[in-house]
Design a protein around this motif. Structure first.
Motif, PDB file in Angstrom:
ATOM      1  N   LEU A 228       0.841  -1.203   0.000  1.00 53.50           N
ATOM      2  CA  LEU A 228       0.000   0.000   0.000  1.00 53.50           C
ATOM      3  C   LEU A 228       0.879   1.257   0.000  1.00 53.50           C
ATOM      4  CD1 LEU A 228      -3.000  -0.932   2.329  1.00 53.50           C
ATOM      5  CD2 LEU A 228      -2.751  -1.276  -0.130  1.00 53.50           C
ATOM      6  N   ASP A 229       0.245   2.406  -0.182  1.00 58.82           N
ATOM      7  CA  ASP A 229       0.941   3.696  -0.223  1.00 58.82           C
ATOM      8  C   ASP A 229      -0.103   4.793  -0.103  1.00 58.82           C
ATOM      9  OD1 ASP A 229      -0.245   3.748  -2.790  1.00 58.82           O
ATOM     10  OD2 ASP A 229       1.597   3.132  -3.790  1.00 58.82           O
ATOM     11  N   ARG A 230       0.328   6.041  -0.212  1.00 59.66           N
ATOM     12  CA  ARG A 230      -0.623   7.146  -0.024  1.00 59.66           C
ATOM     13  C   ARG A 230      -1.706   7.164  -1.098  1.00 59.66           C
ATOM     14  NH1 ARG A 230       1.016  12.311  -0.381  1.00 59.66           N
ATOM     15  NH2 ARG A 230      -0.490  13.067   1.129  1.00 59.66           N
ATOM     16  N   TYR A 231      -1.358   6.758  -2.307  1.00 59.20           N
ATOM     17  CA  TYR A 231      -2.371   6.716  -3.363  1.00 59.20           C
ATOM     18  C   TYR A 231      -3.460   5.711  -3.018  1.00 59.20           C
ATOM     19  CZ  TYR A 231      -4.534   5.898  -7.915  1.00 59.20           C
ATOM     20  OH  TYR A 231      -5.450   5.741  -8.936  1.00 59.20           O
ATOM     21  N   GLN A 232      -3.060   4.532  -2.573  1.00 56.06           N
ATOM     22  CA  GLN A 232      -4.043   3.510  -2.216  1.00 56.06           C
ATOM     23  C   GLN A 232      -4.896   3.961  -1.029  1.00 56.06           C
ATOM     24  OE1 GLN A 232      -4.495   0.923  -4.142  1.00 56.06           O
ATOM     25  NE2 GLN A 232      -2.710   1.314  -5.416  1.00 56.06           N
ATOM     26  N   ALA A 244       2.863  -0.834   4.578  1.00 58.22           N
ATOM     27  CA  ALA A 244       4.001  -1.621   5.056  1.00 58.22           C
ATOM     28  C   ALA A 244       5.340  -0.995   4.692  1.00 58.22           C
ATOM     29  CB  ALA A 244       3.924  -3.033   4.487  1.00 58.22           C
ATOM     30  N   LEU A 245       5.394  -0.226   3.608  1.00 58.17           N
ATOM     31  CA  LEU A 245       6.657   0.348   3.142  1.00 58.17           C
ATOM     32  C   LEU A 245       6.774   1.803   3.574  1.00 58.17           C
ATOM     33  CD1 LEU A 245       8.388   0.012  -0.288  1.00 58.17           C
ATOM     34  CD2 LEU A 245       7.960   2.279   0.646  1.00 58.17           C
ATOM     35  N   LEU A 274       1.126  10.183  -8.806  1.00 57.17           N
ATOM     36  CA  LEU A 274      -0.170   9.588  -9.159  1.00 57.17           C
ATOM     37  C   LEU A 274      -1.316  10.579  -8.950  1.00 57.17           C
ATOM     38  CD1 LEU A 274       0.333   6.003  -7.685  1.00 57.17           C
ATOM     39  CD2 LEU A 274       0.302   6.631 -10.096  1.00 57.17           C
ATOM     40  N   GLY A 275      -0.997  11.854  -9.156  1.00 56.78           N
ATOM     41  CA  GLY A 275      -2.026  12.881  -9.072  1.00 56.78           C
ATOM     42  C   GLY A 275      -2.219  13.485  -7.692  1.00 56.78           C
ATOM     43  N   LEU A 276      -1.481  13.018  -6.689  1.00 58.63           N
ATOM     44  CA  LEU A 276      -1.604  13.598  -5.348  1.00 58.63           C
ATOM     45  C   LEU A 276      -0.878  14.944  -5.286  1.00 58.63           C
ATOM     46  CD1 LEU A 276      -1.069  10.419  -3.148  1.00 58.63           C
ATOM     47  CD2 LEU A 276      -3.220  11.418  -3.947  1.00 58.63           C
ATOM     48  N   PRO A 318       5.440   7.002   1.027  1.00 65.30           N
ATOM     49  CA  PRO A 318       5.474   7.596  -0.312  1.00 65.30           C
ATOM     50  C   PRO A 318       4.117   7.513  -1.003  1.00 65.30           C
ATOM     51  CG  PRO A 318       6.365   5.385  -0.396  1.00 65.30           C
ATOM     52  CD  PRO A 318       6.045   5.652   1.052  1.00 65.30           C
ATOM     53  N   ASP A 319       3.984   8.268  -2.078  1.00 64.17           N
ATOM     54  CA  ASP A 319       2.764   8.222  -2.873  1.00 64.17           C
ATOM     55  C   ASP A 319       2.641   6.915  -3.643  1.00 64.17           C
ATOM     56  OD1 ASP A 319       2.335  10.772  -1.989  1.00 64.17           O
ATOM     57  OD2 ASP A 319       2.782  11.760  -3.891  1.00 64.17           O
TER      58      ASP A 319
END
Length: 352
Positions: A228-232, A244-245, A274-276, A318-319
């Protein structure tokens, strides 16, 4: 056992408990809805995690490059899908060698690609499954219409050493319904033409959670779901607590009360947002966002009560986790503050 305090920065940390929980949650969803899960290794590029995904119930893995697939095959992964147009003699010979070692399938969206595959794979006793890639709205690779899909499937069916393996797509984010309708029409048209289509493969982590028992899709290829990440998070897949990362970084400067500088720039935190609106946020420091990147500097803007100090070590979410994974030679598996293991990113930089 070393701790994260012993690591130099910048460094990638992978929270093992969170990653394993993400694997289990996605597999449980797939099982509930009768979906076969074929995770994309682009996010982690590690045999360690690919094996964990298969052990949890995935039918195999997805790789985007032959070099990645070779690394995974060397590590013992036995069922690999390459959803990419493979062109050129050198790549086709490597693909043929890989086909001798593992259960392999690929895609095509043109006669140019198909001609190369048909000329390379000629053994009717060991045919290579070829799926037709369909552009269902993302505007990337793929045939543009159902009629094109049928025409290409028929050409595959005629060839001696390859076999029609079904349909594959990477749908536009948030438009899974359009992809569903496109693929349902194509499957019906194929059946009317006398071609069975038992496998329909789709991808994209956010939309996987919207899939149900009545979906025409039989197989899903999520990638980012493991970390996962900020976009998700922005798409509602999970929370920051599920990510997790993170990238461990050090505050190296604090020029103003509202601006600090990290030792993680564009070579550690991808500029792919990713647009963020920004490039990441600091875990556990409310109001601290990475708002600018140069090669070796990350600019953090502080708002509200957010405070940092020079020399402080922070963790950045991260994004886009997939790209960040590809920027480092190794990752550190952690449990809390403890470093359990350091692993090389085995499939990073592999060509083809």
């Amino acid at each position: 056992m070393p701790s994260i305090d012993d690591l130099d920065t910048p460094a990638i940390l992978i929270d093992v408990g969170r990653a394993e929980a993400n694997i289990a949650r996605a597999q449980a969803h797939a099982d509930r809805h009768g979906l076969k899960l074929r995770p994309h290794i682009k996010t982690h590029k590690l045999p360690y995690w690919a094996k964990k995904q298969v052990a949890a119930g995935a039918i195999g893995i997805t790789c985007q490059k032959i070099g990645e697939a070779e690394v995974m095959a060397d590590a013992g992964l036995a069922d690999i899908f390459l959803p990419y147009n493979i062109l050129g003699k050198a790549k086709l010979e490597r693909l043929k060698a890989l086909h001798r070692r593992v259960t392999l399938s690929v895609t095509s969206d043109s006669m140019a690609t198909l001609d190369g595959l048909a000329a390379t794979f000629t053994d009717p006793g060991h045919r290579l499954p070829v799926l037709v890639e369909c552009d269902t709205g993302a505007g990337r690779c793929g045939v543009q219409s159902t009629s094109e899909a049928i025409a290409l499937a028929k050409e595959i069916d005629k060839a001696r050493g390859i076999v029609f393996g079904g349909l594959m797509t990477y749908p536009a984010a948030g438009r899974a319904g359009e992809a569903e309708a496109w693929l349902a029409d194509a499957r019906q048209a194929l059946a009317a033409s006398g071609l069975a289509c038992e496998r329909i493969s789709s991808g994209g982590t956010p939309d996987m959670w919207r899939s149900g028992e009545d979906s025409v899709v039989t197989e899903y290829r999520p990638g980012t779901y493991i970390y996962l990440d900020r976009y998700q998070v922005a798409k509602g897949v999970g929370s920051l607590d599920d990510c997790a990362l993170t990238v461990l970084s050090t505050v190296v400067s604090h020029p103003t009360p509202t601006r600090a500088i990290l030792d993680a720039g564009s070579k550690a935190l991808s500029s792919d947002t990713l647009g963020l609106a920004d490039f990441g946020e600091l875990l556990g420091v409310l109001g601290a966002r990475v708002t600018g990147l140069s090669e070796e500097h990350g600019n953090v803007t502080l708002s509200g009560d957010a405070r940092l100090r020079i020399g402080e070590r922070v963790r950045v979410v991260p994004d886009h986790a997939c790209v960040v994974s590809n920027l480092f030679d190794e990752v550190h598996l952690i449990d809390g503050e403890k470093v359990l293991e350091t692993l090389p990113v085995a499939a990073r930089g592999r060509m083809g």
